[in-house]
Design a protein around this motif. Structure first.
Motif, mmCIF file in Angstrom:
data_model
loop_
_atom_site.group_PDB
_atom_site.id
_atom_site.type_symbol
_atom_site.label_atom_id
_atom_site.label_comp_id
_atom_site.label_asym_id
_atom_site.label_seq_id
_atom_site.Cartn_x
_atom_site.Cartn_y
_atom_site.Cartn_z
ATOM 1 N N PHE A 194 39.665 44.235 42.185
ATOM 2 C CA PHE A 194 39.398 42.979 41.477
ATOM 3 C C PHE A 194 40.593 42.040 41.616
ATOM 4 O O PHE A 194 40.445 40.846 41.894
ATOM 5 C CB PHE A 194 39.135 43.222 39.991
ATOM 6 N N SER A 195 41.779 42.568 41.412
ATOM 7 C CA SER A 195 42.995 41.766 41.469
ATOM 8 C C SER A 195 43.237 41.201 42.867
ATOM 9 O O SER A 195 43.521 40.008 43.031
ATOM 10 C CB SER A 195 44.192 42.613 41.019
ATOM 11 N N VAL A 196 43.122 42.023 43.893
ATOM 12 C CA VAL A 196 43.303 41.576 45.274
ATOM 13 C C VAL A 196 42.237 40.535 45.629
ATOM 14 O O VAL A 196 42.539 39.510 46.244
ATOM 15 C CB VAL A 196 43.255 42.768 46.254
ATOM 16 N N ALA A 197 41.004 40.805 45.249
ATOM 17 C CA ALA A 197 39.912 39.885 45.571
ATOM 18 C C ALA A 197 40.179 38.493 44.999
ATOM 19 O O ALA A 197 39.993 37.486 45.684
ATOM 20 C CB ALA A 197 38.588 40.430 45.040
ATOM 21 N N PHE A 198 40.639 38.430 43.766
ATOM 22 C CA PHE A 198 40.907 37.138 43.135
ATOM 23 C C PHE A 198 42.192 36.510 43.676
ATOM 24 O O PHE A 198 42.187 35.376 44.137
ATOM 25 C CB PHE A 198 41.004 37.282 41.614
ATOM 26 N N SER A 199 43.281 37.259 43.622
ATOM 27 C CA SER A 199 44.607 36.714 43.933
ATOM 28 C C SER A 199 44.819 36.419 45.409
ATOM 29 O O SER A 199 45.475 35.438 45.754
ATOM 30 C CB SER A 199 45.693 37.673 43.464
ATOM 31 N N GLU A 200 44.303 37.262 46.277
ATOM 32 C CA GLU A 200 44.564 37.106 47.709
ATOM 33 C C GLU A 200 43.404 36.521 48.505
ATOM 34 O O GLU A 200 43.615 35.932 49.556
ATOM 35 C CB GLU A 200 44.981 38.448 48.303
ATOM 36 N N LEU A 201 42.180 36.697 48.017
ATOM 37 C CA LEU A 201 41.009 36.257 48.777
ATOM 38 C C LEU A 201 40.259 35.104 48.116
ATOM 39 O O LEU A 201 39.282 34.611 48.669
ATOM 40 C CB LEU A 201 40.063 37.441 49.005
ATOM 41 N N GLY A 202 40.653 34.712 46.903
ATOM 42 C CA GLY A 202 39.999 33.601 46.218
ATOM 43 C C GLY A 202 38.619 33.910 45.699
ATOM 44 O O GLY A 202 37.808 33.010 45.462
ATOM 45 N N VAL A 203 38.317 35.164 45.475
ATOM 46 C CA VAL A 203 36.998 35.598 45.012
ATOM 47 C C VAL A 203 36.878 35.372 43.504
ATOM 48 O O VAL A 203 37.810 35.645 42.753
ATOM 49 C CB VAL A 203 36.788 37.086 45.357
ATOM 50 N N THR A 204 35.731 34.860 43.071
ATOM 51 C CA THR A 204 35.479 34.676 41.634
ATOM 52 C C THR A 204 34.318 35.519 41.125
ATOM 53 O O THR A 204 34.115 35.609 39.921
ATOM 54 C CB THR A 204 35.215 33.196 41.311
ATOM 55 N N VAL A 205 33.553 36.095 42.040
ATOM 56 C CA VAL A 205 32.463 37.005 41.667
ATOM 57 C C VAL A 205 32.531 38.207 42.597
ATOM 58 O O VAL A 205 32.618 38.061 43.814
ATOM 59 C CB VAL A 205 31.069 36.349 41.796
#
Length: 170
Positions: free
Chosen positions: A111-122
């Motif tokens: 979850f953290s990598v997806a948001f912080s590094e990839l810009g994922v919100t869902v």
């Protein structure tokens, strides 16, 4: 209960295959657990400091992917246009290490990598129905109805992630 010594690092897709196979689909051929998009994904493994670094005890693969409009069609042409979405797949923990919080720690890391590094919100997955409660305890909600894949019942689970989610994790 979580083993605080767990180390989570990116791994090669080849390093996910043995655990994918033995935990998720042991009755199938090893090739069954490989995905066509594996080379485009991000793969993570959890390790204990005392063990070899070529044998993860828990693995997960992450792919940038919009949420399909229906449960039965995962093709990109049937995907909702959600530019900040990612899907995790082939999430498996060795049975000896289950119920210790290691899978939770690995999922939170993703979850953290997806948001912080990839810009994922869902973030989303197709979860086996037998795992619904586990995912709900980690803040995911179900969407749509139950569907079948490869003889098993699944349901789509998803979670919105934001800075607060990431801060709560860290």
């Amino acid at each position: 209960m979580c083993d605080s010594q767990v180390v989570i690092v990116p791994i090669k897709v080849e390093d996910t295959i043995p655990l994918r196979h033995s935990v998720l689909w042991p009755e199938r051929e090893v090739s069954y657990v490989s995905l066509p998009e594996d080379n485009e994904g991000y793969h993570f493994g959890a390790f204990l400091p005392s063990q070899r670094r070529d044998t993860p005890i828990c693995i997960i693969s992450l792919f940038l992917a919009a949420i399909p409009r229906t449960e039965v069609d995962d093709s990109p042409s049937n995907a909702e246009h959600h530019t900040g979405a990612a899907r995790f797949r082939k999430f498996a923990c060795h049975p000896v290490y289950q119920r210790r919080g290691i899978g939770t720690k690995l999922l939170e890391h993703v979850f953290s990598v997806a948001f912080s590094e990839l810009g994922v919100t869902v973030i989303w997955c197709d979860a086996r129905v037998t795992s619904i409660d586990w995912y709900k305890k980690r803040g995911m909600t179900s969407s749509g109805g139950i569907f079948r894949k490869d003889g098993l019942e699944y349901i789509r689970m998803q979670k919105s992630i934001d800075q607060m989610t990431v801060l709560d994790i860290n």
